[in-house]
Design a protein around this motif. Structure first.
Motif, PDB file in Angstrom:
ATOM      1  N   GLN A   1       8.239   5.419  -1.083  1.00 43.15           N
ATOM      2  CA  GLN A   1       9.238   5.285  -2.147  1.00 43.15           C
ATOM      3  C   GLN A   1      10.449   4.502  -1.652  1.00 43.15           C
ATOM      4  O   GLN A   1      11.029   3.721  -2.397  1.00 43.15           O
TER       5      GLN A   1
ATOM      6  N   VAL B   1       1.368  -2.996  -6.276  1.00 44.10           N
ATOM      7  CA  VAL B   1       1.266  -1.738  -5.544  1.00 44.10           C
ATOM      8  C   VAL B   1      -0.185  -1.278  -5.594  1.00 44.10           C
ATOM      9  O   VAL B   1      -0.780  -1.201  -6.670  1.00 44.10           O
TER      10      VAL B   1
ATOM     11  N   LYS C   1      -8.739   7.025   2.396  1.00 41.26           N
ATOM     12  CA  LYS C   1      -8.064   5.734   2.545  1.00 41.26           C
ATOM     13  C   LYS C   1      -9.041   4.571   2.444  1.00 41.26           C
ATOM     14  O   LYS C   1     -10.160   4.656   2.955  1.00 41.26           O
TER      15      LYS C   1
ATOM     16  N   ASP D   1      -5.118   6.939  -1.915  1.00 41.41           N
ATOM     17  CA  ASP D   1      -5.420   8.361  -1.796  1.00 41.41           C
ATOM     18  C   ASP D   1      -5.497   8.638  -0.300  1.00 41.41           C
ATOM     19  O   ASP D   1      -6.422   8.159   0.380  1.00 41.41           O
TER      20      ASP D   1
ATOM     21  N   ARG E   1       9.561   0.999  -2.220  1.00 38.99           N
ATOM     22  CA  ARG E   1       9.527   0.673  -3.651  1.00 38.99           C
ATOM     23  C   ARG E   1      10.948   0.524  -4.203  1.00 38.99           C
ATOM     24  O   ARG E   1      11.189  -0.338  -5.035  1.00 38.99           O
TER      25      ARG E   1
ATOM     26  N   GLU F   1      -2.240   1.889  -4.949  1.00 40.53           N
ATOM     27  CA  GLU F   1      -2.095   3.331  -4.777  1.00 40.53           C
ATOM     28  C   GLU F   1      -3.206   3.834  -3.854  1.00 40.53           C
ATOM     29  O   GLU F   1      -4.389   3.606  -4.104  1.00 40.53           O
TER      30      GLU F   1
ATOM     31  N   TYR G   1       0.877  -1.170   0.000  1.00 34.46           N
ATOM     32  CA  TYR G   1       0.000   0.000   0.000  1.00 34.46           C
ATOM     33  C   TYR G   1       0.914   1.220   0.000  1.00 34.46           C
ATOM     34  O   TYR G   1       1.757   1.377   0.887  1.00 34.46           O
ATOM     35  N   SER G   2       0.763   2.045  -1.007  1.00 39.86           N
ATOM     36  CA  SER G   2       1.691   3.136  -1.240  1.00 39.86           C
ATOM     37  C   SER G   2       0.915   4.389  -1.601  1.00 39.86           C
ATOM     38  O   SER G   2      -0.281   4.338  -1.865  1.00 39.86           O
ATOM     39  N   SER G   3       1.613   5.493  -1.619  1.00 38.51           N
ATOM     40  CA  SER G   3       1.034   6.749  -2.090  1.00 38.51           C
ATOM     41  C   SER G   3       2.042   7.386  -3.019  1.00 38.51           C
ATOM     42  O   SER G   3       3.250   7.359  -2.743  1.00 38.51           O
ATOM     43  N   GLY G   4       1.562   7.964  -4.082  1.00 39.87           N
ATOM     44  CA  GLY G   4       2.418   8.464  -5.144  1.00 39.87           C
ATOM     45  C   GLY G   4       3.460   9.485  -4.745  1.00 39.87           C
ATOM     46  O   GLY G   4       4.489   9.592  -5.384  1.00 39.87           O
TER      47      GLY G   4
ATOM     48  N   CYS H   1       4.522   9.843  -1.324  1.00 42.10           N
ATOM     49  CA  CYS H   1       5.032   9.535   0.011  1.00 42.10           C
ATOM     50  C   CYS H   1       6.503   9.111  -0.065  1.00 42.10           C
ATOM     51  O   CYS H   1       6.824   8.077  -0.650  1.00 42.10           O
TER      52      CYS H   1
ATOM     53  N   THR I   1       6.942   7.034  -9.057  1.00 44.57           N
ATOM     54  CA  THR I   1       5.582   7.146  -9.565  1.00 44.57           C
ATOM     55  C   THR I   1       5.549   8.312 -10.555  1.00 44.57           C
ATOM     56  O   THR I   1       6.486   9.116 -10.614  1.00 44.57           O
TER      57      THR I   1
END
Length: 194
Positions: free
Chosen positions: A13, A28, A36, A32, A16, A30, A4-7, A9, A186
């Motif tokens: 990264q 992954v 959440k 928001d 990643r 993505e 669980y990632s955020s573009g 964050c 990202t």
């Protein structure tokens, strides 16, 4: 394996980069951060990214995730083998987090004083790269994975390193040129650098 990632964050990264460095198959999701997904809240008591799900195991906090990945998938190794060097690597990551990441990324707009402290800290370590390729020596490590997202974001944060920091600027070019780093980005992170 699911991340669980955020573009945007920087902590996500970090993970990643490690996943790409290890060439791990992963998915992954993505997130928001303003909206959440419920399953993230169920998986992580803090409802934050990064959160890694590996079968029945759920891990959060980038440094814990990265050490887990390095131990579970030991090739290529990203932590030193001997205990003293491992402790030094962990302390460097802790200092990077406390001295640079927390002040810069805990508020929407860091103050000029904080930016100056980060600029001065990076400039102070710059001579280190006259004698070694990476933060822990000549091998890319988890410490490099920890600091790289911050370095990528310097122009976006309005932090310009002085000409005397040329060795760290060269280090940044080496890290940014790595395939694992490029694959970790990202679209939103690519846009940070224009």
């Amino acid at each position: 394996m699911t991340l669980y990632s955020s573009g945007l964050c920087p902590y996500a990264q970090r993970v990643r980069i490690v996943l790409e460095e290890k060439a791990m198959e992963h998915q992954v999701i993505e997130v928001d951060l303003a909206n959440k997904p419920e399953d993230l809240e169920d998986l992580n008591p803090y409802g934050q990214v990064p959160t890694l799900v590996d079968r029945e195991l759920v891990i959060y906090e980038s440094s814990i995730i990265n050490e887990y990945l390095d131990e579970r998938f030991p090739h290529p190794p990203l932590m030193p083998v001997d205990p003293v060097s491992r402790a030094k690597a962990r302390l460097l990551i802790l200092r990077i987090d406390r001295d640079w990441f927390m002040p810069l990324f805990s508020t929407p707009q860091p103050s000029e004083k904080i930016k100056q402290l980060v600029r001065d800290g990076l400039t102070a370590i710059s001579p280190l790269f006259n004698s070694q390729r990476f933060l822990m020596g000549d091998e890319f490590s988890l410490v490099d994975c920890a600091v790289a997202p911050l370095l990528w974001r310097l122009p976006h944060l309005g932090i310009e390193l002085p000409a005397s920091a040329k060795p760290i600027l060269n280090y940044m070019e080496r890290v940014f040129a790595r395939d694992s780093f490029q694959r970790s980005l990202t679209m939103a992170e690519r846009d940070l650098r224009g």
